[in-house]
Design a protein around this motif. Structure first.
Motif, short mmCIF file in Angstrom:
data_model
loop_
_atom_site.label_atom_id
_atom_site.label_comp_id
_atom_site.label_asym_id
_atom_site.label_seq_id
_atom_site.Cartn_x
_atom_site.Cartn_y
_atom_site.Cartn_z
N GLU A 1 -10.90 -8.90 3.52
CA GLU A 1 -10.42 -9.59 2.34
C GLU A 1 -11.19 -10.88 2.03
OE1 GLU A 1 -5.76 -8.33 3.28
OE2 GLU A 1 -6.43 -10.43 3.42
N PRO B 1 9.66 -7.05 -6.52
CA PRO B 1 8.72 -6.07 -5.93
C PRO B 1 7.88 -6.71 -4.84
CG PRO B 1 7.94 -6.80 -8.07
CD PRO B 1 9.33 -7.35 -7.93
N ARG B 2 7.32 -5.88 -3.98
CA ARG B 2 6.45 -6.37 -2.92
C ARG B 2 5.19 -7.00 -3.52
NH1 ARG B 2 8.23 -1.34 -1.13
NH2 ARG B 2 9.39 -1.40 0.84
N PHE B 3 4.65 -7.98 -2.81
CA PHE B 3 3.36 -8.54 -3.22
C PHE B 3 2.28 -7.46 -3.11
CE2 PHE B 3 5.36 -12.63 -1.99
CZ PHE B 3 5.19 -13.30 -3.20
N THR B 4 1.34 -7.50 -4.02
CA THR B 4 0.22 -6.58 -3.97
C THR B 4 -0.87 -7.16 -3.09
OG1 THR B 4 0.68 -5.83 -6.23
CG2 THR B 4 -1.52 -5.38 -5.34
N PRO B 5 -1.32 -6.46 -2.06
CA PRO B 5 -2.39 -7.00 -1.20
C PRO B 5 -3.64 -7.27 -2.02
CG PRO B 5 -1.37 -5.08 -0.18
CD PRO B 5 -0.85 -5.15 -1.59
N PRO B 6 -4.41 -8.28 -1.62
CA PRO B 6 -5.63 -8.60 -2.37
C PRO B 6 -6.64 -7.47 -2.30
CG PRO B 6 -5.56 -9.82 -0.30
CD PRO B 6 -4.22 -9.16 -0.46
N ALA B 7 -7.41 -7.37 -3.38
CA ALA B 7 -8.49 -6.37 -3.40
C ALA B 7 -9.54 -6.74 -2.37
CB ALA B 7 -9.10 -6.29 -4.79
#
Length: 378
Positions: free
Chosen positions: A262, A5-11
């Motif tokens: 970020e 799966p794609r990396f989840t962008p940082p909060a």
């Protein structure tokens, strides 16, 4: 076999276009039209600023003993009276404007001198213990910060190579890939390092280039090294409780968010990977060095006359002169041969590494320690 799966962008802590709050510190003896003494980002707690960070920063740029300066606010009585502010119970400043004053002097009339750049700042040395161990005179909570020592299993290895063997991974992110050596006191400040006799805090103070001592080097991921040298963040000990006597934890502290949605959420008040074998004095010098940007330190940005504290290396002493803001810039550097500019405006986009050492055959040619070729320094 399936794709990962794609990396989840940082909060994000601050959304795009939303700038974090800032706290402005004023010199009370100058008119309201004069630039601020310091402007610091407030991102501790719910938009506050660590009291110790603020007071120490003001003492550094004013070349003031740690116990001689204090913060104040106008008392709201309709006049110019200033009310001293002590460390709040939560350790945070929640106001938006403060005045930095000197004990025993009339705030509105005493123009205490301010140093124009890191080059003119003198490191606060202490004495020596009976066994010859050097002692520094650091402010709280720096003076209570204790970092574990490190005994290398390969004592013949020294300098940057020893730092790499010690840390192995990035001391902020823990990553192994794309890491490199990052100086705390930048190599571009080698003259400052020698003039201030910083070799006393090295593991091998007698080596030819003591600034390359492993106690002055951390391992960082390349992108974080770039941000570190752009003075976007630094390391600071903070007391995260209500007691002033409690021990401090070393964390990363973001000085210049520069509009990144970020950066604050990822790195502000982040505990680093275990740091050992590093000199606390070099960490403190790095903190001082990081303050001297036009964004944090706009004080000399007008054409009024200032009381300026200048270091004369030929005389080996500091002196106070009255200079116009237009003349301060030409006096900011002690030596024209110094490679780095201790006070400059990166504009949030431009970058110039202040760490330009040559390590030897094992040094990566694309390291951020090397200045970009063909680029004119701003």
């Amino acid at each position: 076999m399936a794709a990962l799966p794609r990396f989840t962008p940082p909060a994000t802590t601050h959304g795009p276009g939303t700038a974090p709050r800032v706290v402005r510190f004023r010199h009370p003896a100058y008119p309201s039209s004069a630039p601020d003494l310091l402007v610091l980002t407030a991102a501790d707690g719910d938009g506050g600023l660590d009291f110790d960070v603020a007071l120490t920063s003001c003492c550094i740029v004013a070349d003031m003993p740690w116990d001689d300066g204090y913060l104040a606010q106008k008392d709201g009585a309709g006049d110019d009276s200033l009310q001293r502010i002590d460390r709040p119970p939560d350790g945070l400043l929640h106001g938006r404007k403060y005045f930095f004053c000197v004990k025993g002097r009339e705030p509105l009339s005493f123009k205490y001198p301010v140093i124009p750049s890191f080059h003119h700042w003198r490191f606060p040395h202490g004495g020596f213990d009976e066994d010859g161990t050097p002692r520094s005179n650091l402010p709280p909570p720096w003076r209570n910060l204790r970092l574990p020592e490190y005994v290398s299993p390969h004592p013949a290895v020294k300098g940057p190579a020893a730092a790499m063997l010690r840390d192995i991974t990035c001391r902020v992110s823990g990553y192994t890939d794309a890491v490199e050596k990052a100086h705390l006191v930048p190599v571009g400040e080698r003259f400052w390092f020698v003039w201030n006799k910083m070799d006393r805090y090295c593991r091998r103070p007698q080596q030819v280039s003591a600034i390359n001592d492993d106690k002055n080097i951390l391992i960082l991921r390349k992108d974080l090294h770039r941000l570190f040298d752009a003075r976007r963040f630094t390391f600071v000990p903070k007391r995260f409780g209500t007691l002033t006597s409690e021990s401090a934890e070393l964390v990363t502290h973001v000085l210049l968010p520069s509009g990144s949605p970020e950066f604050m959420g990822l790195y502000h008040n982040r505990l680093p990977q275990p740091i050992r074998g590093i000199s606390v004095e070099f960490l403190f010098a790095r903190f001082a060095w990081s303050l001297f940007t036009d964004q944090n330190f706009p004080f000399f940005g007008s054409d009024i006359e200032y009381a300026v504290r200048l270091w004369d290396d030929a005389k080996g002493e500091a002196e106070t002169q009255v200079l116009s803001g237009l003349d301060v810039g030409s006096r900011a550097q002690v030596s024209d041969s110094t490679r780095s500019q201790s006070r400059r405006d990166d504009g949030g986009d431009g970058y110039w590494s202040d760490d330009g050492d040559i390590f030897g055959d094992d040094h990566d040619s694309d390291s951020w320690d090397d200045p970009p070729r063909g680029r004119t320094r701003k």
